[in-house]
Scaffold this motif. Structure first.
Motif, short mmCIF file in Angstrom:
data_model
loop_
_atom_site.label_atom_id
_atom_site.label_comp_id
_atom_site.label_asym_id
_atom_site.label_seq_id
_atom_site.Cartn_x
_atom_site.Cartn_y
_atom_site.Cartn_z
N LEU A 45 47.76 68.59 48.45
CA LEU A 45 46.69 67.77 48.36
C LEU A 45 46.56 67.17 49.79
O LEU A 45 45.42 67.20 50.15
CB LEU A 45 46.38 67.02 47.11
N LEU A 48 46.49 69.93 52.23
CA LEU A 48 45.23 70.64 52.39
C LEU A 48 44.34 70.04 53.10
O LEU A 48 43.30 70.62 53.91
CB LEU A 48 44.65 70.84 50.82
N LYS A 56 44.55 77.34 53.86
CA LYS A 56 43.93 76.60 52.52
C LYS A 56 44.01 77.40 51.39
O LYS A 56 44.31 76.91 50.26
CB LYS A 56 42.51 76.40 53.00
N GLN A 57 43.92 78.62 51.44
CA GLN A 57 43.90 79.46 50.22
C GLN A 57 45.20 79.51 49.53
O GLN A 57 45.35 79.70 48.43
CB GLN A 57 43.29 80.96 50.19
N LEU A 59 47.65 77.30 49.86
CA LEU A 59 47.84 75.95 49.32
C LEU A 59 47.27 75.78 47.92
O LEU A 59 47.66 75.35 47.20
CB LEU A 59 47.22 74.79 50.21
N LEU A 60 45.85 76.29 48.04
CA LEU A 60 45.24 76.19 46.61
C LEU A 60 45.66 77.00 45.48
O LEU A 60 45.93 76.70 44.37
CB LEU A 60 43.64 76.49 46.76
N THR A 61 46.29 78.25 45.97
CA THR A 61 46.89 79.23 45.05
C THR A 61 48.32 78.46 44.43
O THR A 61 48.27 78.45 43.41
CB THR A 61 47.31 80.28 45.63
N GLN A 62 48.95 77.77 45.48
CA GLN A 62 50.22 76.88 44.93
C GLN A 62 49.89 75.80 44.07
O GLN A 62 50.64 75.56 43.17
CB GLN A 62 50.74 76.42 46.19
N ILE A 63 48.74 75.08 44.24
CA ILE A 63 48.49 73.91 43.61
C ILE A 63 47.89 74.46 42.18
O ILE A 63 48.33 73.68 41.19
CB ILE A 63 47.36 73.26 44.30
N THR A 64 47.35 75.50 42.15
CA THR A 64 46.75 76.09 40.82
C THR A 64 48.14 76.38 40.02
O THR A 64 48.14 76.37 39.09
CB THR A 64 46.06 77.35 41.10
N ARG A 67 50.06 73.43 38.74
CA ARG A 67 49.36 72.68 37.87
C ARG A 67 49.56 73.46 36.52
O ARG A 67 49.41 72.94 35.40
CB ARG A 67 47.77 72.55 37.99
#
Length: 151
Positions: A45, A48, A56-57, A59-64, A67
């Protein structure tokens, strides 16, 4: 209470206590596993906020995915705790059954079966977490490969 009766009660309690110990070790492993993705989410985060638009995409996929791992591990932990509670109930019912000469065999069998089902479900959620961990690792490897190619 006669000594032989007490020995019988203690013998009946040994197997459930061993099961509680084993589940407790699995629970320790799961709680250690959940700390890792939460730390990585916090780091990602922060990353990001300063990442290039192209990253960014990813990183967001990794975060998802991380989670999702946390949610799976939470479910796995809850099912393990439920298994321990069921085994504890089995132990109490065995004790009451032997001490008070009450027939609680069906309830004991249901609780013991419930503990095994809960444990198996917990392990399946843990296996799913491991699958997602490897998928997440593959995404991270791909991200670093792409970063090296673009340099």
């Amino acid at each position: 209470m006669e000594t032989t009766h007490l020995v019988t009660i203690l013998q009946a309690s040994i197997a459930p206590f061993v099961l509680i110990s084993g589940i407790g070790l699995l629970l320790l492993s799961m709680t250690n596993r959940i700390a890792r993705p939460t730390d990585i989410i916090r780091r990602l985060l922060v990353e990001l906020g300063t990442a290039k638009e192209s990253d960014k995409q990813s990183l967001l996929t990794q975060i998802t995915l991380l989670r999702k791992r946390c949610a799976l591990l939470r479910t796995s932990i809850a099912l393990s705790i439920l298994a321990i509670v069921c085994v504890g109930g089995v132990t109490l019912l065995l004790y009451a059954s032997l001490l008070l000469s009450i027939k609680l065999h069906i309830l004991i069998q249901i609780l013991f079966g419930g503990s095994l089902v809960s444990l198996i479900a917990s392990l399946l959620f843990l296996l799913q977490d491991i699958r997602i961990t490897l998928r997440s690792l593959d995404l991270e490897i791909d991200r670093h490969k792409n970063a090296l190619k673009s340099q």
